[in-house]
Design an enzyme around this catalytic site. Structure first.
Site, PDB file in Angstrom:
ATOM      1  N   GLY A  74      -5.074  -4.972 -14.959  1.00 51.50           N
ATOM      2  CA  GLY A  74      -3.670  -5.282 -15.242  1.00 51.50           C
ATOM      3  C   GLY A  74      -2.785  -4.060 -15.401  1.00 51.50           C
ATOM      4  O   GLY A  74      -1.918  -4.004 -16.266  1.00 51.50           O
ATOM      5  N   CYS A 133      -0.457  -6.527  -6.931  1.00 49.18           N
ATOM      6  CA  CYS A 133      -1.445  -6.585  -8.012  1.00 49.18           C
ATOM      7  C   CYS A 133      -1.634  -8.044  -8.435  1.00 49.18           C
ATOM      8  O   CYS A 133      -0.677  -8.698  -8.840  1.00 49.18           O
ATOM      9  CB  CYS A 133      -0.998  -5.762  -9.216  1.00 49.18           C
ATOM     10  SG  CYS A 133      -2.207  -5.892 -10.559  1.00 49.18           S
ATOM     11  N   LYS A 168       2.045  -1.716  -0.105  1.00 44.88           N
ATOM     12  CA  LYS A 168       0.673  -2.210  -0.237  1.00 44.88           C
ATOM     13  C   LYS A 168       0.694  -3.726  -0.390  1.00 44.88           C
ATOM     14  O   LYS A 168       1.283  -4.259  -1.329  1.00 44.88           O
ATOM     15  CB  LYS A 168      -0.015  -1.559  -1.437  1.00 44.88           C
ATOM     16  CG  LYS A 168      -1.486  -1.957  -1.601  1.00 44.88           C
ATOM     17  CD  LYS A 168      -2.180  -1.064  -2.630  1.00 44.88           C
ATOM     18  CE  LYS A 168      -3.616  -1.476  -2.870  1.00 44.88           C
ATOM     19  NZ  LYS A 168      -4.299  -0.586  -3.832  1.00 44.88           N
ATOM     20  N   ASN A 195      -4.996  -5.288  -0.887  1.00 45.83           N
ATOM     21  CA  ASN A 195      -5.288  -5.261  -2.311  1.00 45.83           C
ATOM     22  C   ASN A 195      -6.421  -6.271  -2.535  1.00 45.83           C
ATOM     23  O   ASN A 195      -6.942  -6.852  -1.585  1.00 45.83           O
ATOM     24  CB  ASN A 195      -4.022  -5.611  -3.108  1.00 45.83           C
ATOM     25  CG  ASN A 195      -4.074  -5.052  -4.539  1.00 45.83           C
ATOM     26  OD1 ASN A 195      -5.112  -5.124  -5.206  1.00 45.83           O
ATOM     27  ND2 ASN A 195      -2.967  -4.512  -5.005  1.00 45.83           N
ATOM     28  N   THR A 196      -6.795  -6.514  -3.775  1.00 48.53           N
ATOM     29  CA  THR A 196      -7.967  -7.358  -4.046  1.00 48.53           C
ATOM     30  C   THR A 196      -7.671  -8.844  -3.820  1.00 48.53           C
ATOM     31  O   THR A 196      -6.535  -9.286  -3.854  1.00 48.53           O
ATOM     32  CB  THR A 196      -8.434  -7.159  -5.490  1.00 48.53           C
ATOM     33  OG1 THR A 196      -7.318  -7.383  -6.349  1.00 48.53           O
ATOM     34  CG2 THR A 196      -8.977  -5.763  -5.701  1.00 48.53           C
ATOM     35  N   GLY A 268     -12.053   2.300  -2.181  1.00 54.35           N
ATOM     36  CA  GLY A 268     -11.782   1.834  -3.539  1.00 54.35           C
ATOM     37  C   GLY A 268     -13.016   1.715  -4.402  1.00 54.35           C
ATOM     38  O   GLY A 268     -13.520   2.690  -4.953  1.00 54.35           O
TER      39      GLY A 268
END
Lengths: 305, 249
Positions: A74, A133, A168, A195-196, A268
């Site tokens: 976070g 995120c 991103k 990103n994830t 990553g």
């Protein structure tokens, strides 16, 4: 032995090689510099930075998965002012290349504020705007799942920086190409992805989600084929450079990402399992290039299309 | 921190769920009691962080409890197998703060790192009292090892099957000495009870080793952060040992 050329050019800045440790897996760099000379890297993307200091989510915020991991950190970071006054001076002592600044936020104003402060930092070569995120609410990924909002963020930060602007993207969308095109139209100089992946796990003993945040982002080798597919799609959809990431763990993975259309490649989760992963991938690149008959990495970008 | 390959010398069961493994390799990065090592296991993505129980001339000993698939698999490892391990992780205990009469309090799987602390405190000439807490007598291990170091050892079991019936805090009441400092490691609820009784009530400052789910184990991912009076700390790098004065519950 034929000399191979690992150099690539990312948004006008030449990199010795395309390998870039990804934001959130490399801190602000200097801790890895205790382990090896980080000047071997193409560059790296530093920890996602917000306007104010953040602790992030409550723990546990890490969980293991087959061939990967979940994180729900976070966006813990000391805030942009502390990054500029404390982290970047420490980095400058151990890293003499332009660095990629990862900018995160909860509002367009915050993205603009952080960007305009980092814009003045001479060591910042690129700005990587993180609109992806998955672990924060009311910001982060919500900007990256709607092409109109993504375009608004990019247009706003574009006005306050002349540095190369990389956006991103999150894979948690229906149409990744549409997101990339919206960012390009709003003035982005490059796209980085993925990103994830939004995911979760449940603890069988407590019968509760393993992560305190319930959900987290999935990264690691398991997501590599998903990332590769999206890099392939995005590089078809836009004419700006693409940085590929997601589960990259070897020199072979770097080459595969580049053949899918990536100009550079971020590493990553691999850094978290093996602190020397990025250095080892770079060391392995020349031999792997020779194995596949590659003289210059530039010539393979998008080769699979 | 160092990365190296270690060869398993011994891997034996101590209790129904607790095992001891000794490993041979470069131990030079291990500089403090309370530090941990991070072991890579085939077929598992994240390493397994395990505290250092003892270290001597290229041999490191760990004691691990079978808690999941990774540690279950470790029980099958035979001597001779090599493992990729990161060593010298975490801050460890500051033994210079011990004074003449330190108290060590360990609960269950938290006991192993206190052994190295006890050993080095004895070498410094301290009079060491150790309180070890277990659920039941079949889980008891390492009492003799602490005694052999010349420590005074008190055992508490929750079911009263051995020693003092109750928790380590009940054993603390029974011990009743004027301790100069304390060192502890154990499950979260035990740490809280020890903090309240030994630090808050009895007024003895100490150092407490915490556990948290970790990503990397060396400070890069911010997965295991906690809030303290002196700011955010990473359990893996700024900890696992925190001073009682800085802990926020």
């Amino acid at each position: 032995m034929v000399k191979v050329d690992t150099k690539v050019t990312l948004c006008g800045i030449e990199l010795d090689n395309p390998v870039i440790p990804a934001s959130g897996t490399f801190g602000y760099g200097y801790e890895f510099a205790e382990l090896y000379d980080i000047n071997c890297l193409g560059t790296f993307s530093f920890k996602g930075t917000t306007g104010e200091a953040r602790f992030g989510n409550e723990t546990p915020r890490i969980a293991e998965c087959p061939s990967g991991m979940l994180n729900a950190v976070g966006l813990q970071n000391p805030g942009v002012d502390a990054v500029i006054s404390e982290e970047l001076p420490k980095l400058a002592k151990v890293f003499n290349k332009p660095v990629m600044a990862n900018v995160s936020g909860f509002s367009i104003d915050e993205y603009v504020t952080v960007t305009s402060k980092l814009e003045k930092e001479p060591q910042v070569g690129w700005l990587e705007i993180n609109i992806s995120c998955p672990n924060v609410h009311g910001g982060g990924m919500s900007f990256g799942t709607d092409p109109v909002m993504a375009g608004e963020v990019v247009s706003a930060v574009r006005k306050v920086t002349d540095k190369p602007l990389i956006v991103k993207l999150t894979p948690n969308v229906t149409n990744i190409a549409e997101m990339a095109r919206a960012c390009e139209a709003a003035g982005a100089d490059g796209i980085s992805l993925i990103n994830t992946l939004l995911a979760m796990r449940i603890d069988l003993r407590s019968r509760r989600p393993l992560l305190r945040n319930t959900t987290g982002g999935y990264s690691g080798p398991a997501v590599f084929p998903v990332a590769l597919r999206m890099v392939y799609q995005v590089s078809d959809a836009v004419s700006i450079p693409v940085i590929g990431m997601g589960g990259v763990s070897s020199a072979e993975d770097v080459i595969e990402m580049m053949m899918a259309g990536a100009t550079a490649v971020e590493v990553g989760a691999a850094n978290l399992v093996d602190p020397f992963a990025s250095r080892n991938i770079i060391a392995d690149l020349p031999g792997t290039m020779e194995k596949y008959g590659i003289r210059s990495l530039r010539e393979i970008i998008g080769a699979a299309h | 921190m160092k990365q190296g390959h270690f060869t398993i010398k011994e891997n034996t069961r101590l209790t129904p769920t607790t095992w001891r493994m000794t490993l041979e390799g470069d131990t030079s990065a291990i500089t403090a009691a309370g530090q941990f090592i991070n072991i890579r296991l085939d077929g598992h993505f994240l390493r397994r962080p395990i505290s250092v129980n003892d270290v001597e001339d290229g041999i490191v000993t760990i004691i691990y409890k079978v808690l999941g698939h990774g540690t279950e698999e470790m029980t099958s490892f035979a001597p001779g197998k090599t493992l990729d391990i990161l060593t010298g992780l975490g801050n460890g205990y500051d033994l210079d703060k011990a004074g003449d009469r330190p108290l060590l309090i360990g609960g269950g799987v938290g006991i192993p790192p206190l052994y190295l602390a006890a050993k080095w405190l004895r070498e410094k000439g301290c009079e060491v009292t150790v309180i070890l807490g277990f659920n039941t007598s079949e889980e008891i291990y390492y009492v003799d090892e602490f005694s052999s170091l010349g420590c005074e050892v008190l055992v508490a079991t929750a079911d009263g099957s051995t020693g003092i019936r109750g928790f380590v805090t009940d054993a603390f009441d029974a011990a009743g000495g004027d301790f100069t400092h304390f060192y502890t490691c154990g499950p979260g609820p035990m740490l809280r009870a020890v903090y309240d009784k030994v630090f808050k009530t009895a007024g003895i400052a100490g150092q407490m080793s915490f556990e948290e789910r970790m990503g990397c184990g060396f400070g890069a991912c911010m997965g295991c952060s906690c809030k303290t009076i002196t700011g955010y700390k990473r359990i893996c790098k700024d900890g696992p040992v925190l001073r009682t004065e800085e802990i926020l519950w």
